[in-house]
Design an enzyme around this catalytic site. Structure first.
Site, PDB file in Angstrom:
ATOM      1  N   GLN A   1    -101.980 -11.470 -96.734  1.00 47.69           N
ATOM      2  CA  GLN A   1    -101.751 -10.143 -96.164  1.00 47.69           C
ATOM      3  C   GLN A   1    -101.054  -9.195 -97.134  1.00 47.69           C
ATOM      4  OE1 GLN A   1    -100.350 -12.149 -92.262  1.00 47.69           O
ATOM      5  NE2 GLN A   1    -101.062 -10.142 -91.635  1.00 47.69           N
TER       6      GLN A   1
ATOM      7  N   HIS B   1    -100.943 -20.349 -93.998  1.00 44.92           N
ATOM      8  CA  HIS B   1    -100.935 -19.199 -93.075  1.00 44.92           C
ATOM      9  C   HIS B   1    -102.363 -18.665 -93.014  1.00 44.92           C
ATOM     10  CE1 HIS B   1     -98.387 -15.887 -91.135  1.00 44.92           C
ATOM     11  NE2 HIS B   1     -99.641 -15.478 -91.014  1.00 44.92           N
TER      12      HIS B   1
ATOM     13  N   ASN C   1     -99.261 -22.062 -89.511  1.00 50.79           N
ATOM     14  CA  ASN C   1     -98.931 -20.902 -88.683  1.00 50.79           C
ATOM     15  C   ASN C   1     -99.896 -20.786 -87.508  1.00 50.79           C
ATOM     16  OD1 ASN C   1     -97.284 -18.415 -88.387  1.00 50.79           O
ATOM     17  ND2 ASN C   1     -99.291 -17.435 -88.515  1.00 50.79           N
ATOM     18  N   GLU C   2     -99.371 -20.720 -86.314  1.00 50.91           N
ATOM     19  CA  GLU C   2    -100.096 -20.362 -85.088  1.00 50.91           C
ATOM     20  C   GLU C   2    -101.425 -21.081 -84.897  1.00 50.91           C
ATOM     21  OE1 GLU C   2    -100.381 -16.070 -85.284  1.00 50.91           O
ATOM     22  OE2 GLU C   2     -98.255 -15.804 -84.868  1.00 50.91           O
TER      23      GLU C   2
HETATM   24  O1  IFM Z   1    -100.142 -10.453 -88.894  1.00 52.76           O
HETATM   25  C1  IFM Z   1    -100.036 -11.490 -87.991  1.00 52.76           C
HETATM   26  C2  IFM Z   1     -99.550 -12.747 -88.680  1.00 52.76           C
HETATM   27  O2  IFM Z   1    -100.361 -13.115 -89.741  1.00 52.76           O
HETATM   28  C3  IFM Z   1     -99.501 -13.895 -87.694  1.00 52.76           C
HETATM   29  N1  IFM Z   1     -98.805 -13.537 -86.491  1.00 52.76           N
HETATM   30  C4  IFM Z   1     -99.116 -12.293 -85.857  1.00 52.76           C
HETATM   31  C5  IFM Z   1     -99.079 -11.168 -86.865  1.00 52.76           C
HETATM   32  C6  IFM Z   1     -99.359  -9.809 -86.200  1.00 52.76           C
HETATM   33  O3  IFM Z   1    -100.599  -9.811 -85.572  1.00 52.76           O
END
Ligand code: IFM
Length: 432
Positions: free
Chosen positions: A20, A112, A156-157
């Site tokens: 990002q 990520h 991540n997530e």
């Molecule tokens: O930008 C994302 C991030 O990469 C992961 N969690 C949520 C953020 C906002 O949408």
């Protein structure tokens, strides 16, 4: 005026992710996905953080932070299976040293969302050898950086990436409606976490290891209606509890702390048809007390949920950390209000005696928001994507005071200070 106090050694900072912000991440699965034209946006040079990291960490330090969450880009470190790139590894040495030199505690995410292209071509997380491959990379990273990094997030997530990759289809590999694959991916990601947990601990026994869990506050539309309660519970189990079961062994999650990414509340109501059969439908109506507010991505803003999810996760008896929380908006007052409200909820959690160790805001500066490109602006600082200039927003100043004083003073209603700095214009900017 209510005042919330935080522990002296509380970790305050922002969270980012390699793809990002870094720019030029050509070796992962996102790059060809973006180039294929399936998305209207490309990450391109993103925030050029690969070159500008020192300047960005100066900014974080000047904004009062004492911690920073970043991710290592696996595809740069291991561009081909088994070949570890020394330039990339040395780069992350410099990044970590730059954080430490500025008094910023590194919180390092190992994965990520992006996969090296070679893994993606072999089926990504669904490849039977992915766990092994990931563990090898994690071992390299932990041996290289473990002397300086104590806080690790393996992945991540898991639920979010599975949903976008295999159900919605707007993230690579771009499959739609493949629920079976999404479930297999969540299971694989959690297996990877368990393996990585052991690898890191074998190298650094006192490491603090977790995975970053996306954790909406899920509530029934009408708590007195058993059907609403049932579907809300099903949704909550799937989104919030499942991963904790899957990272558990002998009934205990393999975690040293619980890392929660909190953004929103989801109100669920019974709708006995189609897709909504098992997990209900979102209630979007305004019959829940105060008028509901949303961010630019359509997610509800609900500070109480931050306290609720923190309370809920005390059940593991582990320290807690907010590893993401933030708002996509171009409205300076809304961002400041969002931050104040969520920090107040955090302060209430601390006042109740919850063992919360830190708060990492999403994010330091506007960056590449996946399928939404640079249109969703979450930064404490505005990014001008043409000049790469960062301009701190009013919320950054509020946060700076909290970080430096470990104290949040909440003005009485009607006394909220007017933001001192205007929101920078975004209109004429190039979208990557
Ligand atoms: O930008 C994302 C991030 O990469 C992961 N969690 C949520 C953020 C906002 O949408």
């Amino acid at each position: 005026m209510p005042t919330y106090r935080f522990p002296r050694d509380f970790l305050w900072g922002a969270a980012t992710a390699a793809h990002q912000v870094e720019g030029g991440n050509r070796l992962n699965d996102w790059w060809p996905f973006e180039q294929s034209g399936r998305l209207p946006y490309r990450s391109g040079e993103a925030c050029r953080h690969w070159e500008l990291f020192e300047q960005d960490f100066d900014l974080a330090r000047d904004l009062g932070h004492n911690a920073h969450r970043l991710s290592l880009e696996w595809s740069r470190i291991e561009p081909e299976p088994g070949r570890f790139d020394e330039t990339a590894r040395a780069h992350y040495d410099a990044v970590i040293d730059a954080l430490l030199a500025r008094g910023l505690e590194p919180v390092v995410t190992l994965h990520h969302f992006t996969n090296p292209q070679w893994l993606a071509e072999a089926g990504g997380w669904l490849n039977a050898r992915a766990v092994e491959r990931f563990a090898r990379y994690v071992g390299h990273a932990a041996r290289r950086y473990g002397d300086r990094v104590r806080w690790w997030l393996t992945v991540n997530e898991p639920t979010v990436v599975a949903k976008h990759a295999y159900v919605v289809g707007d993230w690579p590999p771009g499959e739609k409606g493949a629920w079976g694959k999404a479930l297999r991916m969540i299971a694989a990601t959690c297996r990877e976490h368990r393996r990585a947990y052991r690898v890191i601990h074998a190298i650094r026994p006192d490491a603090m290891v977790s995975f970053a869990h996306s954790c909406p506050w899920v509530v029934p539309c009408d708590p007195n209606r058993p059907q609403d309660r049932l579907v809300a519970r099903a949704r909550d189990f799937f989104l919030n509890d499942l991963c904790f079961h899957l990272v558990s062994e002998r009934g205990r999650p393999l975690l040293d702390f619980v890392a929660l990414n909190y953004y929103t509340r989801t109100i669920v109501r019974w709708k006995p048809e189609g897709k909504a059969l098992r997990f209900g439908a979102d209630c979007l109506e305004d019959h829940h007390g105060e008028p509901r507010r949303y961010n630019d991505m359509g997610a509800e803003i609900c500070p109480d949920g931050l306290l609720a999810v923190l309370r809920d996760h005390t059940r593991f008896g582990l320290p807690l950390m907010i590893t993401e929380n933030g708002v996509a908006t171009t409205d300076a007052a809304l961002r400041t209000d969002y931050l104040r409200g969520h920090l107040a909820a955090l302060g209430r959690a601390v006042a109740e005696g919850l063992d919360v160790r830190g708060y990492l805001h999403w994010t330091l500066m506007d960056n590449f928001e996946w399928a939404l490109g640079t249109t969703a602006r979450f930064g404490l600082a505005h990014t001008d994507f043409t000049t790469q200039k960062r301009t701190p927003r009013p919320a950054a100043e509020l946060f700076r005071r909290v970080c430096l004083t470990n104290e949040l003073v909440v003005p009485e209603v009607g006394q909220a200070p007017v933001p001192e700095i205007a929101e920078p214009a975004t209109a004429a900017e190039k979208v990557c």
